[in-house]
Design a protein around this motif. Structure first.
Motif, PDB file in Angstrom:
ATOM      1  N   ARG A   1       4.474   5.209   2.573  1.00  0.00           N
ATOM      2  CA  ARG A   1       4.877   6.604   2.785  1.00  0.00           C
ATOM      3  C   ARG A   1       4.995   6.922   4.278  1.00  0.00           C
ATOM      4  O   ARG A   1       5.896   7.642   4.698  1.00  0.00           O
ATOM      5  CB  ARG A   1       3.860   7.552   2.127  1.00  0.00           C
ATOM      6  CG  ARG A   1       4.217   9.025   2.259  1.00  0.00           C
ATOM      7  CD  ARG A   1       5.474   9.345   1.479  1.00  0.00           C
ATOM      8  NE  ARG A   1       5.994  10.673   1.764  1.00  0.00           N
ATOM      9  CZ  ARG A   1       6.863  10.953   2.724  1.00  0.00           C
ATOM     10  NH1 ARG A   1       7.335   9.989   3.510  1.00  0.00           N
ATOM     11  NH2 ARG A   1       7.292  12.176   2.911  1.00  0.00           N
ATOM     12  N   LEU A   2       4.085   6.375   5.071  1.00  0.00           N
ATOM     13  CA  LEU A   2       4.121   6.619   6.513  1.00  0.00           C
ATOM     14  C   LEU A   2       5.363   6.026   7.172  1.00  0.00           C
ATOM     15  O   LEU A   2       5.766   6.462   8.255  1.00  0.00           O
ATOM     16  CB  LEU A   2       2.870   6.047   7.179  1.00  0.00           C
ATOM     17  CG  LEU A   2       1.547   6.769   6.927  1.00  0.00           C
ATOM     18  CD1 LEU A   2       0.415   6.049   7.649  1.00  0.00           C
ATOM     19  CD2 LEU A   2       1.617   8.227   7.367  1.00  0.00           C
TER      20      LEU A   2
ATOM     21  N   PHE B   1       0.266   4.358   0.639  1.00  0.00           N
ATOM     22  CA  PHE B   1       0.059   5.267   1.781  1.00  0.00           C
ATOM     23  C   PHE B   1       0.799   4.758   3.010  1.00  0.00           C
ATOM     24  O   PHE B   1       1.497   5.528   3.690  1.00  0.00           O
ATOM     25  CB  PHE B   1      -1.438   5.410   2.077  1.00  0.00           C
ATOM     26  CG  PHE B   1      -1.734   6.280   3.270  1.00  0.00           C
ATOM     27  CD1 PHE B   1      -1.533   7.645   3.213  1.00  0.00           C
ATOM     28  CD2 PHE B   1      -2.200   5.715   4.451  1.00  0.00           C
ATOM     29  CE1 PHE B   1      -1.795   8.455   4.320  1.00  0.00           C
ATOM     30  CE2 PHE B   1      -2.469   6.511   5.559  1.00  0.00           C
ATOM     31  CZ  PHE B   1      -2.267   7.882   5.485  1.00  0.00           C
TER      32      PHE B   1
ATOM     33  N   ASN C   1       0.840  -1.193   0.000  1.00  0.00           N
ATOM     34  CA  ASN C   1       0.000   0.000   0.000  1.00  0.00           C
ATOM     35  C   ASN C   1       0.880   1.250   0.000  1.00  0.00           C
ATOM     36  O   ASN C   1       1.694   1.440   0.911  1.00  0.00           O
ATOM     37  CB  ASN C   1      -0.905  -0.009   1.235  1.00  0.00           C
ATOM     38  CG  ASN C   1      -1.882   1.156   1.239  1.00  0.00           C
ATOM     39  OD1 ASN C   1      -1.477   2.302   1.369  1.00  0.00           O
ATOM     40  ND2 ASN C   1      -3.159   0.857   1.133  1.00  0.00           N
TER      41      ASN C   1
END
Length: 221
Positions: free
Chosen positions: A19-20, A16, A14
């Motif tokens: 990125r986290l 997102f 994923n």
């Protein structure tokens, strides 16, 4: 010739979540500084704590953080398991750092994980100390955490100039590259000296294997 950009290990499909997992080094300060400031403001303005009282709480909070740092690193971050989910989980939270120690975007704790752990510790302190004392204590506990996070970042990205800085960096590099089961303290080797973990010890299964080998050799004579 320009240096090649660092290619990070991908942890999540994923985008997102991936990125986290990458964190700019200023992020922990931006997240925690307002919380620490607010808790210290309440301690002074609302509860009228003196400088002497706050000084004592500061020593206690930093001391407890230093022990927490050691215990988390030794007993949580380095848990070994054969379960696929467990292996995956612990690789995400710490194993990836050992696989790629110089990744500049994974040297400080992601804010989501940091806030979750912070909430757990705050609740524990609240149960023990109540609302008034927990607020300044937790503030200094978090200051200890920030010292740890930025010490860790500096160890991997800067050349220390002080004797203490060189000692801390050398100890952590030995943990990464030759003593994976020793030297758990990052911001200080104090607890490694206390618990005798400056050097690696044989693991239980290794001790049993060695004892069995010795016994077999004795039987053969």
């Amino acid at each position: 010739m320009a240096a090649r950009p660092h290619v990070s290990i991908r942890l999540f499909e994923n985008p997102f979540l991936e990125r986290l997992s990458h964190v700019h080094p200023v992020t922990p300060f931006v997240v925690w500084a307002p919380i620490v400031s607010y808790l210290l403001y309440r301690s002074i303005a609302l509860y009228e704590m003196s400088a002497l009282v706050l000084g004592g709480i500061a020593v206690a909070g930093l001391f407890v953080w230093s022990l927490t740092e050691y215990l988390l690193h030794r007993f949580l971050f380095h848990i070994e398991t054969e379960h696929p989910f467990g292996k995956r989980f612990f690789f995400i939270i710490h194993g990836n750092h050992h696989a790629d120690p110089q990744d500049p975007t994974r040297l400080v704790m992601p804010p989501v994980a940091g806030l979750a752990l912070g909430a757990i510790f705050y609740a524990l302190f609240y149960l023990v100390m109540g609302p008034v004392w927990t607020q300044p204590f937790f503030a200094f506990f978090i200051i200890g955490y920030l010292i740890y996070d930025y010490t860790h970042y500096a160890i991997h990205h800067f050349r220390p100039r002080t004797a203490f800085g060189k000692k801390v960096k050398q100890s952590h590099m030995l943990h990464h590259y030759s003593m994976h089961d020793a030297r758990w303290g990052v911001s200080s080797p104090f607890w490694d000296h206390v618990f005798g973990t400056m050097e690696e010890r044989p693991r239980r299964n290794e001790v049993r294997s060695e004892a069995k080998s010795v016994g077999q050799n004795a039987d053969s004579h």
